[in-house]
Design a protein around this motif. Structure first.
Motif, PDB file in Angstrom:
ATOM      1  N   SER A   1       0.797  -1.683   0.042  1.00  0.00           N
ATOM      2  CA  SER A   1       0.050  -0.237   0.149  1.00  0.00           C
ATOM      3  C   SER A   1       0.812   1.462  -0.100  1.00  0.00           C
ATOM      4  O   SER A   1       0.576   2.339  -0.738  1.00  0.00           O
ATOM      5  CB  SER A   1      -0.827   0.307   1.399  1.00  0.00           C
ATOM      6  N   MET A   2       2.135   0.761   0.328  1.00  0.00           N
ATOM      7  CA  MET A   2       2.878   2.265   0.620  1.00  0.00           C
ATOM      8  C   MET A   2       4.154   1.649   0.590  1.00  0.00           C
ATOM      9  O   MET A   2       4.759   0.956   1.256  1.00  0.00           O
ATOM     10  CB  MET A   2       2.538   3.056   1.628  1.00  0.00           C
ATOM     11  N   VAL A   3       5.281   2.804  -0.196  1.00  0.00           N
ATOM     12  CA  VAL A   3       6.570   2.108   0.008  1.00  0.00           C
ATOM     13  C   VAL A   3       7.243   4.087   0.587  1.00  0.00           C
ATOM     14  O   VAL A   3       7.036   5.022  -0.331  1.00  0.00           O
ATOM     15  CB  VAL A   3       7.410   2.043  -0.499  1.00  0.00           C
ATOM     16  N   THR A   4       8.073   4.184   1.640  1.00  0.00           N
ATOM     17  CA  THR A   4       8.721   4.666   1.618  1.00  0.00           C
ATOM     18  C   THR A   4      10.787   4.896   2.053  1.00  0.00           C
ATOM     19  O   THR A   4      10.979   3.706   2.614  1.00  0.00           O
ATOM     20  CB  THR A   4       8.586   5.642   3.081  1.00  0.00           C
ATOM     21  N   TRP A   5      10.933   5.821   1.180  1.00  0.00           N
ATOM     22  CA  TRP A   5      12.155   5.976   1.360  1.00  0.00           C
ATOM     23  C   TRP A   5      12.916   7.102   2.172  1.00  0.00           C
ATOM     24  O   TRP A   5      12.753   8.170   1.795  1.00  0.00           O
ATOM     25  CB  TRP A   5      13.420   6.129  -0.132  1.00  0.00           C
ATOM     26  N   ALA A   6      13.773   7.098   3.201  1.00  0.00           N
ATOM     27  CA  ALA A   6      14.479   7.791   3.970  1.00  0.00           C
ATOM     28  C   ALA A   6      15.546   7.532   4.213  1.00  0.00           C
ATOM     29  O   ALA A   6      16.153   6.644   4.244  1.00  0.00           O
ATOM     30  CB  ALA A   6      13.522   7.565   4.966  1.00  0.00           C
ATOM     31  N   ARG A   7      16.406   8.596   4.875  1.00  0.00           N
ATOM     32  CA  ARG A   7      18.026   8.560   4.795  1.00  0.00           C
ATOM     33  C   ARG A   7      17.757   9.341   6.954  1.00  0.00           C
ATOM     34  O   ARG A   7      17.363  10.312   7.268  1.00  0.00           O
ATOM     35  CB  ARG A   7      18.451   9.304   3.826  1.00  0.00           C
ATOM     36  N   GLU A   8      19.048   8.861   7.566  1.00  0.00           N
ATOM     37  CA  GLU A   8      19.422   9.833   8.373  1.00  0.00           C
ATOM     38  C   GLU A   8      21.038   9.368   8.312  1.00  0.00           C
ATOM     39  O   GLU A   8      21.702   9.002   7.952  1.00  0.00           O
ATOM     40  CB  GLU A   8      19.321   8.803   9.702  1.00  0.00           C
ATOM     41  N   ALA A   9      21.544  10.186  10.035  1.00  0.00           N
ATOM     42  CA  ALA A   9      22.786  10.028   9.443  1.00  0.00           C
ATOM     43  C   ALA A   9      23.259   8.384  10.361  1.00  0.00           C
ATOM     44  O   ALA A   9      22.749   8.335  11.002  1.00  0.00           O
ATOM     45  CB  ALA A   9      23.932  11.177  10.246  1.00  0.00           C
ATOM     46  N   GLU A  10      24.866   8.464   9.920  1.00  0.00           N
ATOM     47  CA  GLU A  10      25.394   7.371   9.974  1.00  0.00           C
ATOM     48  C   GLU A  10      25.135   7.663  11.976  1.00  0.00           C
ATOM     49  O   GLU A  10      25.565   6.576  12.902  1.00  0.00           O
ATOM     50  CB  GLU A  10      26.640   6.666   9.372  1.00  0.00           C
ATOM     51  N   THR A  11      25.464   8.355  12.431  1.00  0.00           N
ATOM     52  CA  THR A  11      26.750   8.940  13.553  1.00  0.00           C
ATOM     53  C   THR A  11      25.756   9.773  14.345  1.00  0.00           C
ATOM     54  O   THR A  11      25.460  10.804  13.629  1.00  0.00           O
ATOM     55  CB  THR A  11      27.919   8.459  13.856  1.00  0.00           C
ATOM     56  N   GLY A  12      25.823   9.592  15.589  1.00  0.00           N
ATOM     57  CA  GLY A  12      24.847  10.786  16.131  1.00  0.00           C
ATOM     58  C   GLY A  12      24.047  10.501  16.382  1.00  0.00           C
ATOM     59  O   GLY A  12      22.590   9.727  15.983  1.00  0.00           O
ATOM     60  N   ALA A  13      23.807  10.542  18.281  1.00  0.00           N
ATOM     61  CA  ALA A  13      22.239   9.907  19.101  1.00  0.00           C
ATOM     62  C   ALA A  13      21.454  10.633  18.750  1.00  0.00           C
ATOM     63  O   ALA A  13      20.469  10.520  18.479  1.00  0.00           O
ATOM     64  CB  ALA A  13      22.406  10.489  20.337  1.00  0.00           C
ATOM     65  N   SER A  14      20.976  12.821  17.822  1.00  0.00           N
ATOM     66  CA  SER A  14      19.951  12.764  17.737  1.00  0.00           C
ATOM     67  C   SER A  14      19.963  12.833  16.107  1.00  0.00           C
ATOM     68  O   SER A  14      20.099  14.256  16.005  1.00  0.00           O
ATOM     69  CB  SER A  14      20.001  14.427  18.314  1.00  0.00           C
ATOM     70  N   ALA A  15      20.049  11.973  15.701  1.00  0.00           N
ATOM     71  CA  ALA A  15      20.041  12.325  14.090  1.00  0.00           C
ATOM     72  C   ALA A  15      18.900  12.248  13.582  1.00  0.00           C
ATOM     73  O   ALA A  15      17.866  12.038  13.810  1.00  0.00           O
ATOM     74  CB  ALA A  15      21.513  10.956  13.250  1.00  0.00           C
ATOM     75  N   ALA A  16      18.034  13.454  13.064  1.00  0.00           N
ATOM     76  CA  ALA A  16      16.964  13.516  12.406  1.00  0.00           C
ATOM     77  C   ALA A  16      17.073  13.125  10.912  1.00  0.00           C
ATOM     78  O   ALA A  16      18.027  12.594   9.769  1.00  0.00           O
ATOM     79  CB  ALA A  16      16.954  14.964  11.539  1.00  0.00           C
ATOM     80  N   ARG A  17      15.749  12.395  11.366  1.00  0.00           N
ATOM     81  CA  ARG A  17      15.266  11.190   9.549  1.00  0.00           C
ATOM     82  C   ARG A  17      14.890  12.301   8.800  1.00  0.00           C
ATOM     83  O   ARG A  17      13.589  13.028   8.854  1.00  0.00           O
ATOM     84  CB  ARG A  17      14.580  10.186  10.036  1.00  0.00           C
ATOM     85  N   VAL A  18      15.516  11.934   7.384  1.00  0.00           N
ATOM     86  CA  VAL A  18      14.972  12.957   6.761  1.00  0.00           C
ATOM     87  C   VAL A  18      14.050  11.690   5.327  1.00  0.00           C
ATOM     88  O   VAL A  18      14.501  11.156   4.660  1.00  0.00           O
ATOM     89  CB  VAL A  18      16.359  14.010   5.720  1.00  0.00           C
ATOM     90  N   THR A  19      13.105  12.443   4.583  1.00  0.00           N
ATOM     91  CA  THR A  19      12.439  11.056   4.201  1.00  0.00           C
ATOM     92  C   THR A  19      12.927  11.994   2.590  1.00  0.00           C
ATOM     93  O   THR A  19      12.644  13.020   2.339  1.00  0.00           O
ATOM     94  CB  THR A  19      10.804  11.649   3.924  1.00  0.00           C
ATOM     95  N   LEU A  20      12.847  11.073   1.638  1.00  0.00           N
ATOM     96  CA  LEU A  20      13.603  11.218   0.334  1.00  0.00           C
ATOM     97  C   LEU A  20      12.365  10.913  -0.547  1.00  0.00           C
ATOM     98  O   LEU A  20      12.126  11.932  -1.531  1.00  0.00           O
ATOM     99  CB  LEU A  20      14.301  10.120   0.028  1.00  0.00           C
TER     100      LEU A  20
END
Length: 272
Positions: free
Chosen positions: A58-77
């Motif tokens: 029903s849905m496919v989502t691609w996202a990216r976040e930083a490899e290191t860092g506790a407070s890495a923000a998730r970015v929807t691509l």
């Protein structure tokens, strides 16, 4: 009817014992991680979607976040909702193509900011989600090549800082390593020297897709090298002496002929 009832009664528990046979969905990224991308080129990630005959995406989502860092923000691509799975990227450089069995993410003009942990999330018709991850890093050129010697093991060790997929090779006096000189390890980082004594110039070359760098270890000059140089000098001196002798002889002969001509001319004048 009794037979049909009996078969249904016997088959129904099988579906209950097979929770992932017809109803579970999974996704996996086909690219081997970590994926290294040369800046300016395109990043392409492919993911395979597995689901039973009674399921659908029903849905496919691609996202990216930083490899290191506790407070890495998730970015929807990009997101691909609905039955048609028409995908919409958040940037012009992001393209996604999705079907029921496969999804592909492409990012053009890759830069260091595009590095990180990529995630593809697939949602089925019931709202259940499954996610796969892949680490993507920038392809780095080779840096800071160095050569050190292990005297106790008669070996030379080549090191490199942080280049991606470095390839090692060795030279002795600008020539490939022969069996009389030594043996190179399988990974190319170590040269076990078999020649005695260790002499001459040993060069380690490290290369990858972005170029190469090298470092040289210099030992005492080899005897053959000294003999060759001495022989060359002696030969040059001999040639110079030979040339000088021939030139002196020609000048002397010419001078003698001139003197004989002058005396003959004077004798003729006296006779006349």
């Amino acid at each position: 009817m009794d037979l049909q009832f009996f078969l249904c009664w016997r088959v129904a528990p099988l579906f209950l014992l097979m929770p992932c046979g017809l109803h579970c969905m999974s996704v996996r990224i086909l690219d081997e991680e970590p994926v290294h991308v040369i800046p300016g080129s395109s990043l392409v990630l492919r993911a395979r979607i597995e689901h039973g005959p009674l399921e659908g995406v029903s849905m496919v989502t691609w996202a990216r976040e930083a490899e290191t860092g506790a407070s890495a923000a998730r970015v929807t691509l990009a997101t691909c909702p609905g039955r048609g799975l028409k995908c919409a990227g958040t940037k012009p450089s992001v393209r996604v193509n999705t079907e029921q069995q496969e999804t592909t993410l492409q990012i053009n003009e890759y830069s260091r900011a595009d590095s990180g942990v990529y995630a593809v999330t697939v949602r089925d018709l019931t709202g259940a989600e499954t996610t796969a991850h892949c680490i993507v890093r920038e392809y780095e050129a080779v840096h800071h090549v160095s050569v050190s010697i292990n005297v106790s093991h008669s070996s030379l060790v080549c090191g490199e800082a942080w280049g991606t997929d470095p390839s090692f090779s060795w030279l002795h006096e600008r020539a490939a390593i022969s069996q009389t000189v030594g043996k190179v390890s399988k990974d190319g980082t170590t040269l076990v020297v078999t020649m005695t004594p260790i002499c001459g110039h040993f060069t380690c070359m490290v290369s990858n897709k972005l170029g190469y760098s090298s470092a040289t270890y210099t030992a005492a000059p080899c005897e053959t090298e000294g003999r060759g140089t001495t022989a060359a000098v002696v030969c040059l001196v001999f040639l110079l002496l030979l040339f000088g002798g021939v030139l002196a002889f020609l000048l002397w002969r010419r001078h003698r002929q001139n003197n004989r001509g002058e005396r003959l001319h004077e004798h003729l004048d006296d006779t006349i």
